[in-house]
Design a protein around this motif. Structure first.
Motif, short mmCIF file in Angstrom:
data_model
loop_
_atom_site.label_atom_id
_atom_site.label_comp_id
_atom_site.label_asym_id
_atom_site.label_seq_id
_atom_site.Cartn_x
_atom_site.Cartn_y
_atom_site.Cartn_z
N THR A 103 37.61 21.11 32.88
CA THR A 103 37.55 21.33 34.33
C THR A 103 38.73 22.15 34.82
O THR A 103 38.57 23.05 35.64
N SER A 104 39.93 21.86 34.30
CA SER A 104 41.14 22.55 34.76
C SER A 104 41.31 23.92 34.12
O SER A 104 42.22 24.66 34.50
N SER A 154 36.23 25.71 33.81
CA SER A 154 35.55 25.59 35.10
C SER A 154 36.30 26.37 36.17
O SER A 154 35.70 27.12 36.95
N ARG A 155 37.59 26.22 36.22
CA ARG A 155 38.39 26.94 37.21
C ARG A 155 38.30 28.44 36.99
O ARG A 155 38.17 29.22 37.93
N VAL A 188 36.39 16.81 43.55
CA VAL A 188 35.80 18.15 43.52
C VAL A 188 36.07 18.93 44.81
O VAL A 188 36.36 20.13 44.77
N GLU A 220 39.52 20.41 44.74
CA GLU A 220 39.55 21.53 43.79
C GLU A 220 38.99 22.79 44.43
O GLU A 220 39.57 23.88 44.32
N ASP A 227 29.86 19.96 37.55
CA ASP A 227 30.54 19.23 36.49
C ASP A 227 29.79 17.91 36.29
O ASP A 227 29.30 17.33 37.26
#
Length: 504
Positions: free
Chosen positions: A72-73, A76-77, A99, A102, A348
């Motif tokens: 995710t970090s 996804s980013r 989320v 983020e 996600d």
């Protein structure tokens, strides 16, 4: 004459050079325009190894990684900020509570904060999904079959965790589809408003026996009978006459003659899915007014459903599934041209809202200019969404997603799938054989053997770097894209993403 002749030919040469120069320049300009097709725009570049273009992203991406793997970090980013920098609009589904924070950071980082629309209890946005489907533009707008498909997607989500996919449960699901089809037709033909409340009112007021059909007490107090009476008095056209005949047969004969057990099971299947829409958050946000629509993403808006599944449970699943389904349908319907804005769909832990229509959407999203980014922990989590036919459906889904990215994982099944996806190659290995003869000198035989081996062994995926201080905030991932050979002459690429600066 000689100077004049030289001057003349110099003049001609200059003119020809000027003409051909302009022609060459113009041709070069045209070639340049051909190379700037929006679909060939690079979204993410992996140094000299290669890049991911919009065209590649439109063929969908799935990311695997265990909790704490850094997917995710990092990945996804990297993807989501690339979507935003490219000017895309899109839909963001939420499973975890963080989320929204983020995405606020992503929007600020890319200068897109004003494009974020958040659907939540605290915000004024409302989306009456039945009203939208009934009144939307397009030839299929208001079509009963399309409305029923939408409602049955809700039923599918309601049944997904129960494993209700065997033949017996299919009977109840088919029976519910028949019930809803007749209820929707009855409301529309009688000019009653198509709402979840009115659907409920018709169902609760249906006759419970053939005897009750002729009883005055039922006729006087029944909303179902009231609607039938309105239709009976209409000056019906040929099509309406056919529908009315079917309504009479269904409500006054078929449903009234059902035995108690069958009737109870059909109503239980209905209630287990739709009672959430009669009260609370779902009723307020999705059954009252409409001031947003999926089509707003076509203009660059980013819609985030801030009803995280891990916080709102079934309410969150229903909300996200409804909007996602209608977003997908709107994307499939739109007329795509060269200058049509690309959109994205990102989620996600997407297995929490996975339904059959997602598999079908994968076959159309590329041509509809929609980039799909799904993240999940393991392949087992995907199988769990389709208990009785999980493997075939999941394999169909994964086969349609061109880009696959693997982070650190402790799931043996997922790591084996990753190794098989990247594939095997012929590998030559030297072998030695030492033998000792009786009373003689020892001999050594040297040979070479070929075998087919994994390019990357399954265990290798379990030891990829997961970021954080222990790995100097570096996250490792292995990416493979169907049909793509990277600069390393392999069909996969190992990348390192820095969690702190989102750089490769």
């Amino acid at each position: 004459m000689k100077p004049n002749k030289i001057g003349f030919w110099a003049f001609i040469a200059q003119k020809l050079s000027s003409l051909f120069g302009k022609g060459a320049k113009k041709e070069h300009s045209n070639n340049k325009n051909k190379l700037t097709d929006p679909l060939d725009k690079e979204l993410i570049r992996f140094g000299k190894a290669g890049a991911i273009t919009t065209r590649t992203a439109n063929s969908s991406t799935i990311v695997f990684g265990a909790t704490g793997s850094g997917k995710t970090s990092s990945t996804s980013r990297l993807y989501n900020t690339a979507f935003l920098k490219a000017g895309m609009g899109g839909l963001v589904l939420t499973v975890k509570n963080d989320v929204l924070a983020e995405w606020k950071a992503y929007m600020k980082e890319t200068g897109r904060s004003e494009d974020l629309i958040v659907i939540s209890e605290k915000n004024p946005y409302r989306f009456n999904f039945l009203e939208y489907e009934l009144n939307r533009s397009g030839e299929g707008g208001g079509n009963t079959t399309n409305i029923i498909d939408l409602l049955m997607t809700i039923v599918e989500m309601g049944n997904s965790e129960k494993g209700n996919n065997n033949n017996s449960d299919s009977f109840w699901t088919d029976s519910l589809r028949e019930l809803l089809t007749n209820v929707v037709d009855l409301l529309r033909l009688s000019s009653e408003k198509l709402t979840m409340e009115n659907i409920d009112n018709v169902i609760l007021s249906m006759p419970e026996s053939l005897e009750e059909v002729t009883e005055e007490n039922w006729q006087v107090g029944s909303y179902c009978f009231e609607c039938l009476s309105v239709v009976e008095k209409l000056d019906r056209n040929k099509e309406e006459e056919i529908i009315y005949d079917q309504l009479l047969k269904y409500f006054l004969k078929k449903i009234a003659s059902l035995d108690e057990r069958t009737r109870s099971n059909i109503l239980a299947t209905y209630s287990s899915s739709f009672n959430y829409f009669q009260r609370g958050i779902l009723r307020e946000l999705f059954c009252t007014a409409t001031n947003i629509s999926p089509e707003m993403t076509f203009e660059g808006k980013v819609i985030l459903i801030n009803l995280p599944v891990l916080e709102y449970n079934k309410v969150g699943q229903f909300a996200q599934t409804i909007f996602k389904y209608l977003f997908q349908k709107s994307v499939e319907r739109r007329l795509v041209k060269k200058d049509t804005r690309n959109v994205f769909l990102t989620s996600d832990e997407f297995q929490y809202t996975l339904v059959d229509s997602d598999i079908l959407f994968q076959s159309t999203c590329r041509s509809a200019k929609c980039s799909v980014l799904y993240l999940t922990q393991s392949i087992e989590g995907l199988y769990s969404r389709f208990p009785n036919n999980g493997k075939n459906k999941v394999e169909s889904l994964l086969a349609s997603m061109t880009t696959k990215i693997f982070h650190s994982n402790n799931s043996n099944s997922t790591n084996e799938y990753a190794a098989k996806t990247i594939g095997r190659i012929w590998d030559k290995r030297a072998n030695f054989n030492r033998n000792q003869r009786d009373g003689g000198a020892a001999g050594v035989n040297v040979g070479e053997a070929s075998s087919v081996e994994f390019q990357i062994l399954p265990y290798s995926f379990s030891i990829l770097k997961t970021g954080g201080p222990i790995h100097n905030f570096q996250v490792e991932a292995i990416i493979t894209i169907a049909g793509k050979l990277w600069a390393n002459n392999k069909n996969y690429l190992k990348v390192i993403i820095n969690q702190k600066n989102n750089q490769l």
